[in-house]
Design a protein around this motif. Structure first.
Motif, PDB file in Angstrom:
ATOM      1  N   PRO A 144       0.802  -1.230   0.000  1.00  0.00           N
ATOM      2  CA  PRO A 144       0.000   0.000   0.000  1.00  0.00           C
ATOM      3  C   PRO A 144       0.833   1.278   0.000  1.00  0.00           C
ATOM      4  N   SER A 160      -8.508  -2.104  -9.323  1.00  0.00           N
ATOM      5  CA  SER A 160      -8.231  -2.691  -8.017  1.00  0.00           C
ATOM      6  C   SER A 160      -9.101  -3.921  -7.802  1.00  0.00           C
ATOM      7  N   ALA A 163      -7.640  -5.867  -1.230  1.00  0.00           N
ATOM      8  CA  ALA A 163      -6.486  -6.263  -0.419  1.00  0.00           C
ATOM      9  C   ALA A 163      -6.310  -7.773  -0.441  1.00  0.00           C
ATOM     10  N   PRO A 170       0.798  -8.108   3.378  1.00  0.00           N
ATOM     11  CA  PRO A 170      -0.440  -7.473   2.900  1.00  0.00           C
ATOM     12  C   PRO A 170      -0.166  -6.580   1.703  1.00  0.00           C
ATOM     13  N   LEU A 172      -2.052  -4.663  -2.108  1.00  0.00           N
ATOM     14  CA  LEU A 172      -3.231  -4.339  -2.905  1.00  0.00           C
ATOM     15  C   LEU A 172      -3.125  -5.121  -4.207  1.00  0.00           C
TER      16      LEU A 172
END
Ligand SMILES: CC(C)(COP(=O)(O)OP(=O)(O)OC[C@H]1O[C@@H](n2cnc3c(N)ncnc32)[C@H](O)[C@@H]1OP(=O)(O)O)[C@@H](O)C(=O)NCCC(=O)NCCS
Length: 186
Positions: A144, A160, A163, A170, A172
């Motif tokens: 991110p 997008s 997540a 983690p 995107l």
């Protein structure tokens, strides 16, 4: 007589505006290692700054892997500035290990940032993915904090997908399908 060693097919050379996408060669090792030794470049890549000490070994193994991967019909190119022949970075397509999807990846030396080179190169890689390799979709993953990378993806038409995780980090997720690519080009 021993069997002849079969060489993988080479990445095709693509002229893309100000850039040339071409096969990596062992001669790219110093410039590639220098890029992988720059904290600004590796900050958001897998392994991050902890791998800077191994930049030279990584350069050797990645260049070998990039050259080998073209057996599958797609892979990663070295990117150079057409006018000067200077090595700028990498762009290309790589099969994910744990999914059927192919991801786009790119990294440019710090001196090449802020000039629109990443989006120009990524558009050329996507054109190859859909027009030549006939892939149904291409995905991308970005931490991110890597907002510059998200801007590249959004500029070339990725959407997008929310997540997710990538190597337990983690991230995107982004995706673009062949239909979306064709529609975006009009
Ligand atoms: C991600 C990365 C490639 C983005 O580089 P970048 O230079 O910001 O991206 P582009 O080459 O598309 O250039 C876009 C920028 O150039 C500017 N620009 C200048 N001339 C331009 C032109 N002719 N066309 C388009 N943009 C231009 C744009 O305004 C934009 O700047 P902004 O983001 O401040 O608005 C770069 O930060 C990088 O290599 N990072 C390290 C590796 C990495 O993180 N890879 C991605 C892992 S997911």
């Amino acid at each position: 007589m021993p069997p002849a060693r079969s060489h993988p097919p080479e990445a095709p050379t693509i002229e893309a505006g100000r850039l040339r996408l071409r096969a990596f060669t062992p001669d790219d090792r110093p410039a590639y290692a220098a890029m992988r030794a720059d904290p600004d470049v590796v900050r958001y890549l897998v392994g991050g700054e902890a791998l800077i000490a191994f930049a030279d070994e990584i350069a050797v193994s990645r260049i070998n892997a990039f050259r080998e991967a073209w057996r599958s019909g797609f892979g990663v190119w070295a990117v150079e500035e057409t006018a000067s022949g200077r090595f700028l970075g990498q762009v290309g397509l790589e099969q994910l290990e744990q999914a059927a999807d192919v991801e786009v990846l790119y990294a440019f030396a710090r001196h090449a940032w802020g000039r629109g080179y990443a989006r120009e190169a990524t558009r050329a890689a996507l054109a190859f993915a859909f027009d030549d390799a006939r892939l149904p979709r291409v995905v991308a993953f970005v931490v991110p904090q890597n907002t510059a990378s998200s801007r590249v993806l959004e500029a070339v038409g990725f959407r997008s997908i929310g997540a997710t995780t990538y190597n337990d980090f983690p991230v995107l997720g982004y995706a673009i399908t062949a239909e979306e690519w064709t529609a975006a080009r009009g």
